[in-house]
Design an enzyme around this catalytic site. Structure first.
Site, PDB file in Angstrom:
ATOM      1  CB  CYS A   2       9.787 -11.811  33.322  1.00 25.13           C
ATOM      2  SG  CYS A   2      11.257 -11.496  32.345  1.00 25.13           S
ATOM      3  NE  ARG A  27       7.098  -9.235  38.022  1.00 24.91           N
ATOM      4  CZ  ARG A  27       7.747  -8.961  39.136  1.00 24.91           C
ATOM      5  NH1 ARG A  27       7.187  -8.204  40.057  1.00 24.91           N
ATOM      6  NH2 ARG A  27       8.950  -9.437  39.348  1.00 24.91           N
ATOM      7  CD1 TRP A  77      11.160  -4.790  30.088  1.00 25.41           C
ATOM      8  CD2 TRP A  77      13.086  -5.482  30.995  1.00 25.41           C
ATOM      9  NE1 TRP A  77      12.031  -3.735  30.091  1.00 25.41           N
ATOM     10  CE2 TRP A  77      13.217  -4.119  30.637  1.00 25.41           C
ATOM     11  CE3 TRP A  77      14.172  -6.114  31.582  1.00 25.41           C
ATOM     12  CZ2 TRP A  77      14.386  -3.397  30.851  1.00 25.41           C
ATOM     13  CZ3 TRP A  77      15.343  -5.398  31.799  1.00 25.41           C
ATOM     14  CH2 TRP A  77      15.428  -4.052  31.435  1.00 25.41           C
ATOM     15  CG  ASN A 103      11.365 -12.351  37.121  1.00 23.07           C
ATOM     16  OD1 ASN A 103      12.178 -11.708  36.473  1.00 23.07           O
ATOM     17  ND2 ASN A 103      10.693 -11.860  38.141  1.00 23.07           N
ATOM     18  N   GLY A 104      14.468 -13.608  36.102  1.00 22.52           N
ATOM     19  CA  GLY A 104      15.785 -13.501  36.731  1.00 22.52           C
ATOM     20  C   GLY A 104      16.868 -13.709  35.682  1.00 22.52           C
ATOM     21  CD  GLU A 483       8.744  11.932  40.455  1.00 22.62           C
ATOM     22  OE1 GLU A 483       9.910  11.540  40.288  1.00 22.62           O
ATOM     23  OE2 GLU A 483       7.758  11.187  40.274  1.00 22.62           O
ATOM     24  CE  LYS A 487       6.761   9.838  37.072  1.00 27.89           C
ATOM     25  NZ  LYS A 487       7.347   9.533  38.325  1.00 27.89           N
ATOM     26  CD  GLU A 490       8.909   7.463  34.477  1.00 26.33           C
ATOM     27  OE1 GLU A 490       9.548   6.409  34.471  1.00 26.33           O
ATOM     28  OE2 GLU A 490       8.443   7.941  35.512  1.00 26.33           O
ATOM     29  CG  HIS A 506      26.753  28.096  38.012  1.00 23.47           C
ATOM     30  ND1 HIS A 506      27.804  28.952  38.194  1.00 23.47           N
ATOM     31  CD2 HIS A 506      25.928  28.271  39.070  1.00 23.47           C
ATOM     32  CE1 HIS A 506      27.636  29.628  39.335  1.00 23.47           C
ATOM     33  NE2 HIS A 506      26.499  29.224  39.869  1.00 23.47           N
ATOM     34  CE  LYS A 605       4.786   0.767  39.569  1.00 23.74           C
ATOM     35  NZ  LYS A 605       4.922   2.244  39.590  1.00 23.74           N
TER      36      LYS A 605
HETATM   37  O1  M6R Z   1       9.958   0.157  42.975  1.00 24.79           O
HETATM   38  P1  M6R Z   1      10.958   1.245  43.261  1.00 24.79           P
HETATM   39  O2  M6R Z   1      10.352   2.433  43.961  1.00 24.79           O
HETATM   40  O3  M6R Z   1      12.182   0.756  43.960  1.00 24.79           O
HETATM   41  O4  M6R Z   1      11.406   1.737  41.812  1.00 24.79           O
HETATM   42  C1  M6R Z   1      12.417   2.693  41.658  1.00 24.79           C
HETATM   43  C2  M6R Z   1      12.450   3.216  40.244  1.00 24.79           C
HETATM   44  O5  M6R Z   1      12.690   2.182  39.335  1.00 24.79           O
HETATM   45  C3  M6R Z   1      11.133   3.909  39.859  1.00 24.79           C
HETATM   46  O6  M6R Z   1      10.814   4.950  40.729  1.00 24.79           O
HETATM   47  C4  M6R Z   1      11.214   4.462  38.423  1.00 24.79           C
HETATM   48  O7  M6R Z   1      12.108   5.520  38.371  1.00 24.79           O
HETATM   49  C5  M6R Z   1       9.835   4.868  37.934  1.00 24.79           C
HETATM   50  N1  M6R Z   1       9.681   4.514  36.564  1.00 24.79           N
HETATM   51  C6  M6R Z   1       9.571   6.333  38.077  1.00 24.79           C
HETATM   52  O8  M6R Z   1       8.329   6.714  37.608  1.00 24.79           O
END
Ligand code: M6R
Length: 610
Positions: A2, A27, A77, A103-104, A483, A487, A490, A506, A605
């Site tokens: 959060c 966040r 969140w 937060n936590g 990757e 992308k 997500e 396979h 994030k």
């Molecule tokens: O802040 P970080 O690089 O440790 O975050 C790791 C993952 O949570 C982050 O890369 C996540 O997979 C992203 N949403 C990817 O776009």
């Protein structure tokens, strides 16, 4: 997970808090709230909360009279309790004089609630509200002492801020496991989960450490440990400016951040290479040459996009330095009793520097006696501070939830490290120089990839309504496929999978049909012919194909009509270019489908929960 922001000073606090929440929305963004000490009646706290994005809260406060120069705010969140207004922060204690944003996660909240429920009335399902009542119980006129005593009964993690109507000149902030930064202005102070809400007002900040509690006034602050001892804190200057954190004319942060890549790549490598010696100098490693030569195993721990960057790093470390390298997803590493010895070098890779799984893995590795170094973006973040050294990737603020430029810069730093180790172990001066020269050409070549943007947009239009995608790559382009697939899923919510080209036969080949497009990276490197054969297999199953191919590869046209051409570079550096078309494709598809590109559903994030 959060975001918290607080202000104490002479300005009207509401616009500062709302603006600050917008900066922290990455966040968490399922609900938000503000609490402000009422200037007209110093004994009252006004609070407004709302479900949904900050815009909803901003609309709601327009109809409320919320004047005052001291306040706290929160963007949530959800962890405990559903997404409702009652569960949104800040939370009151019983008499509505004390208010808290947190937060936590409070792990023993059930036990605490059972005791508190006898005398206190709860209005939410959150663990945070327990804290409000617990502090209230211990409040005997000294707010900091009440917070300190309450926290001694708590198990879990927190970054929290507390206001009390009887103490209009004070905000209490405390941290254990969730970040908090204090911003120092002229006759005003800020406190927030990161520095972005305060950048428009001050660049002078202090990062609270775990187990610290701060009493913040408009003209100063004092930090204590939880045993009441005063701690002297070091004031740091933040380099990012507020404008850097803005969209700069782009429709979305993600697009801006994709286009930031050539510039921030230069920032990442600047001053860190030595062309005459054909090597790199990353001082943060804190190891002399002899210690570096002794490293016989490298472990890279990370999550999500950072773990795909790490997979590229593995190729670089093994090929250039000949050091066996493993990539471990942090959430797995911490629980599988990893084998570590004093010659193992562990790198923790993270954009935010706050990812709980990665942080826990760092702690586990250190417990086992490893040297742990960070490859981190956010300066002063927890992982940056808890590692035994490391390197900032200098990607600047990355605000879109989908990581783009941080990935590129993580790869850049790992390649530099691999060159540095490689020059001590096995690569020649000439190879080192060739690599550095190739690195220096990358920003210009990224700009050439951007020339494909309109083409990629057309492809997005053509393919946006497919329900499934397969991404394929081989060798160093396999992590690129992973990757690209991440992308797409997500931000567009389209299902996609990624496989190494050779694995297709396979199993996944069974999925292929005219309704299952394949995005394949088939560039001119040592695996070109192998990848070509895989594409032929796909063609035979009539699946639509989009190719990422090397500029000038005319033969690619025999295999697919949809091609994105990328410039040639050294094989180890290919991911720095080949990932960009995949980022742009995912972006355009998501925009065309009307998705919330910068804040996709269910994600945050900074993932500070397990
Ligand atoms: O802040 P970080 O690089 O440790 O975050 C790791 C993952 O949570 C982050 O890369 C996540 O997979 C992203 N949403 C990817 O776009």
């Amino acid at each position: 997970m959060c975001g918290i922001v607080g202000y104490i000073g002479n300005k009207q606090v509401l616009p500062i808090l709302i603006q600050g929440l917008r900066r922290l929305e990455y966040r968490g963004y399922d609900s938000a709230g503000v609490a402000i000490l009422d200037n007209s009646k110093q004994t009252a706290v006004n609070r407004v909360r709302s479900v949904g994005k900050i815009d909803n809260l901003a609309d709601k406060v327009k109809t409320e009279k919320m004047e005052g120069t001291v306040g706290i705010a929160h963007t949530r969140w959800a962890t405990h309790g559903g997404v409702t207004e009652e569960n949104a922060h800040p939370h009151f204690g019983c008499d509505e004089k004390l208010v808290i944003a947190h937060n936590g996660i409070i792990e023993n909240y059930r036990e605490l609630k059972e005791v508190l429920e006898k005398d206190h009335t709860f209005t939410s399902q959150t663990d945070t509200e327990i804290l409000a009542h617990l502090i209230e119980t211990h409040y005997k006129g000294d707010l900091r002492m009440a917070v300190e005593t309450a926290l001694s009964h708590v198990r879990g993690t927190y970054g929290l801020v507390v206001l009390h109507a009887d103490h209009p000149g004070t905000i209490i902030a405390a941290r254990l496991g969730s970040p908090l930064v204090i911003g120092i202005g002229e006759d005003e102070h800020f406190v927030a989960s990161d520095a972005t809400p305060m950048l428009a007002y001050t660049k002078k900040v202090v990062f609270l450490d775990d187990g610290e509690i701060a009493e913040i006034h408009k003209d100063g602050f004092v930090t204590y440990d939880l045993k009441d001892k005063i701690i002297t804190k070091h004031v740091e200057e933040i380099e990012w400016d507020d404008e850097q954190a803005q969209k700069q004319g782009y429709d979305h942060f993600m697009l801006k951040e994709i286009f930031d890549q050539p510039t921030v790549f230069e920032d990442a490598i600047r001053g860190r290479y030595d062309i005459d010696e054909g090597t790199a100098h990353l001082g943060g490693l804190n190891m002399n040459d002899e210690e570096m030569r002794r490293v016989n195993r490298i472990v890279l721990i990370a999550c999500g996009t950072a773990s795909y960057a790490a997979m590229v790093g593995k190729y670089a470390f093994e090929r250039l330095a000949g050091i066996p390298t493993e990539v471990d997803v942090a959430s797995e590493f911490r629980y599988r009793d990893p084998i570590i010895d004093s010659n193992t070098l562990v790198f923790a890779i993270s954009q935010s520097g706050e990812t709980l799984d990665t942080l826990a893995a760092v702690r586990e590795a250190k417990r086992k006696g490893a040297f742990v170094r960070g490859i981190v973006n956010v300066v002063g973040s927890t992982i940056a501070r808890e590692t035994d050294g490391g390197t900032y990737i200098h990607a600047g603020p990355e605000l879109a939830v989908a990581s783009t430029k941080a990935y590129t810069n993580m790869v850049a730093i790992m390649v530099l490290y691999a060159i540095q180790f490689g020059r001590l172990k096995r690569i020649t001066l000439a190879t080192g120089q060739r690599l550095i020269n190739a690195l220096l050409e990358i920003p210009e070549k990224m700009n050439l990839v951007f020339e494909q943007n309109e083409n990629i947009k057309k492809l997005a239009e053509k393919y946006k309504n497919y329900r499934d995608f397969l991404f394929l790559g081989r060798g160093i382009n396999y992590p690129v496929a992973l990757e690209g697939s991440l992308k797409l899923k997500e931000i567009s919510y389209i299902h996609s999978e990624a496989y190494p080209g050779g694995e297709m036969k396979h199993g996944p080949i069974a999925l292929l049909s005219k309704d299952f497009p394949v995005f394949a990276i088939m560039v001119k490197d040592q695996l070109y012919d192998k990848m070509r054969s895989n594409i032929e297999e796909i063609r035979a199953r009539k699946a639509p194909i989009i190719l990422v191919a090397t500029q000038g590869d005319e033969r690619a046209k025999e295999l697919a009509e949809d091609i994105i051409y990328v410039p040639d570079t050294m094989e180890l550096l290919e991911p720095l270019l080949n990932t960009i078309p995949l980022q742009l494709f995912a972006y355009h598809v998501a925009v065309m489908l009307g998705r919330d590109v910068d804040r996709p559903r269910n994600l945050a994030k900074s993932v500070t929960v397990e």
